[in-house]
Design a protein around this motif. Sequence first.
Motif, mmCIF file in Angstrom:
data_model
loop_
_atom_site.group_PDB
_atom_site.id
_atom_site.type_symbol
_atom_site.label_atom_id
_atom_site.label_comp_id
_atom_site.label_asym_id
_atom_site.label_seq_id
_atom_site.Cartn_x
_atom_site.Cartn_y
_atom_site.Cartn_z
ATOM 1 N N LEU A 29 4.948 17.181 -8.507
ATOM 2 C CA LEU A 29 6.518 17.312 -8.760
ATOM 3 C C LEU A 29 6.616 18.914 -8.801
ATOM 4 O O LEU A 29 7.499 19.617 -8.579
ATOM 5 N N HIS A 30 5.797 19.229 -9.764
ATOM 6 C CA HIS A 30 5.580 20.888 -9.945
ATOM 7 C C HIS A 30 5.335 21.556 -8.574
ATOM 8 O O HIS A 30 6.088 22.720 -8.338
ATOM 9 N N ALA A 31 4.706 21.051 -7.793
ATOM 10 C CA ALA A 31 4.293 21.681 -6.308
ATOM 11 C C ALA A 31 5.513 21.723 -5.324
ATOM 12 O O ALA A 31 6.082 22.570 -4.765
ATOM 13 N N ILE A 40 1.477 20.729 -0.941
ATOM 14 C CA ILE A 40 2.100 19.182 -1.643
ATOM 15 C C ILE A 40 1.184 18.274 -0.626
ATOM 16 O O ILE A 40 1.277 18.193 0.512
ATOM 17 N N ARG A 41 0.204 17.791 -1.085
ATOM 18 C CA ARG A 41 -0.835 16.660 -0.553
ATOM 19 C C ARG A 41 -0.651 15.437 -1.090
ATOM 20 O O ARG A 41 -0.263 15.224 -2.237
ATOM 21 N N VAL A 42 -0.570 14.449 -0.180
ATOM 22 C CA VAL A 42 -0.551 12.894 -0.579
ATOM 23 C C VAL A 42 -2.060 12.794 0.013
ATOM 24 O O VAL A 42 -2.636 12.523 1.138
ATOM 25 N N PRO A 43 -2.787 12.396 -1.009
ATOM 26 C CA PRO A 43 -4.296 12.212 -0.856
ATOM 27 C C PRO A 43 -4.675 10.737 -0.116
ATOM 28 O O PRO A 43 -5.067 9.949 -1.072
ATOM 29 N N HIS A 44 -4.065 10.382 0.870
ATOM 30 C CA HIS A 44 -4.256 9.187 1.305
ATOM 31 C C HIS A 44 -4.693 9.087 2.942
ATOM 32 O O HIS A 44 -4.077 9.932 3.749
ATOM 33 N N GLU A 95 4.208 5.521 -5.513
ATOM 34 C CA GLU A 95 4.167 5.598 -7.062
ATOM 35 C C GLU A 95 3.054 6.391 -7.530
ATOM 36 O O GLU A 95 3.292 7.279 -8.603
ATOM 37 N N THR A 96 1.837 6.438 -7.007
ATOM 38 C CA THR A 96 0.772 7.358 -7.562
ATOM 39 C C THR A 96 1.111 8.686 -7.356
ATOM 40 O O THR A 96 0.892 9.535 -8.261
ATOM 41 N N PHE A 97 1.676 9.152 -6.244
ATOM 42 C CA PHE A 97 2.089 10.539 -6.087
ATOM 43 C C PHE A 97 3.147 10.923 -6.980
ATOM 44 O O PHE A 97 3.143 11.971 -7.509
ATOM 45 N N GLU A 157 0.742 -1.108 -0.066
ATOM 46 C CA GLU A 157 -0.081 0.057 0.026
ATOM 47 C C GLU A 157 0.845 1.302 0.082
ATOM 48 O O GLU A 157 0.398 2.364 -0.875
ATOM 49 N N ALA A 158 1.965 1.226 0.898
ATOM 50 C CA ALA A 158 2.718 2.401 0.836
ATOM 51 C C ALA A 158 3.456 2.651 -0.360
ATOM 52 O O ALA A 158 3.702 3.871 -1.054
ATOM 53 N N ALA A 159 3.975 1.437 -1.078
ATOM 54 C CA ALA A 159 4.723 1.678 -2.526
ATOM 55 C C ALA A 159 3.627 2.051 -3.362
ATOM 56 O O ALA A 159 3.834 2.942 -4.348
#
Length: 176
Positions: free
Chosen positions: A39-41, A172-176, A30-32, A24-26
Amino acid sequence: LKQHGLFLTFNAMSIDRIDKELQEAAHVLETFMNDASNLHAIRQAAGLLVSSLKLGGRIYSCGNGGSMSDAMHFAEELSGRFRDERKPIAAMAISDPGHITCTANDYGYDRIFSRFIEAFGIKGDSLLAISTSGNSANIIQAAKTAREKGMHIVALTGNSGGQLAQLCDVEIRVPH
C-alpha cells in the motif's frame, strides 16, 4: 468448437479446477493487500506520477503481451475519464504498431520502447514499466533510457521483480 478440439478442452475443465484458480487468485490478492509495504508503494508511485503532471510532464507506459494491454488501459483511463468528470491527463502507452515494427526492424525488438523514450521523454516525465518477470529486455532498456533522461520509473512486476526491480524508483510487486 468440436471440429477444433476446443470443446473437449473447455468441457474437461471441472468446477473444482475453476474454484481452485479463483481461490488462489483471492489468496494472492488478500496477501498483497495485507502487506502494508504494498500500500505504501502504491501511494509512493501515485505521488511520483502526480509530481510529473504538476510539472507539466507526461506519463508513458509500456509492456509486452497482456502487459501491453494493461499499459494501454492505464493510459487510456488517464487520458479518458475513468470514474469522474475531469480534465484529461497526459498519458500515453507506447503501443503504436507502426513505431514498434519500424523500430524493431531498424534497431531490434529490445529497443522498441527505449527509442520512443529517447524521442519523447523529458526530465520529470514518468514511465510505468510493466513486466511480470522483471526481465524483459525491452522493458529494462526503456527503464535505463528513462533513467538517463531523468524520468521517474514505476515498475509493476511479479515473481522476484527481476532486473527491473533495481532500475525503478518504486516497484509494486505481486510475488506470484
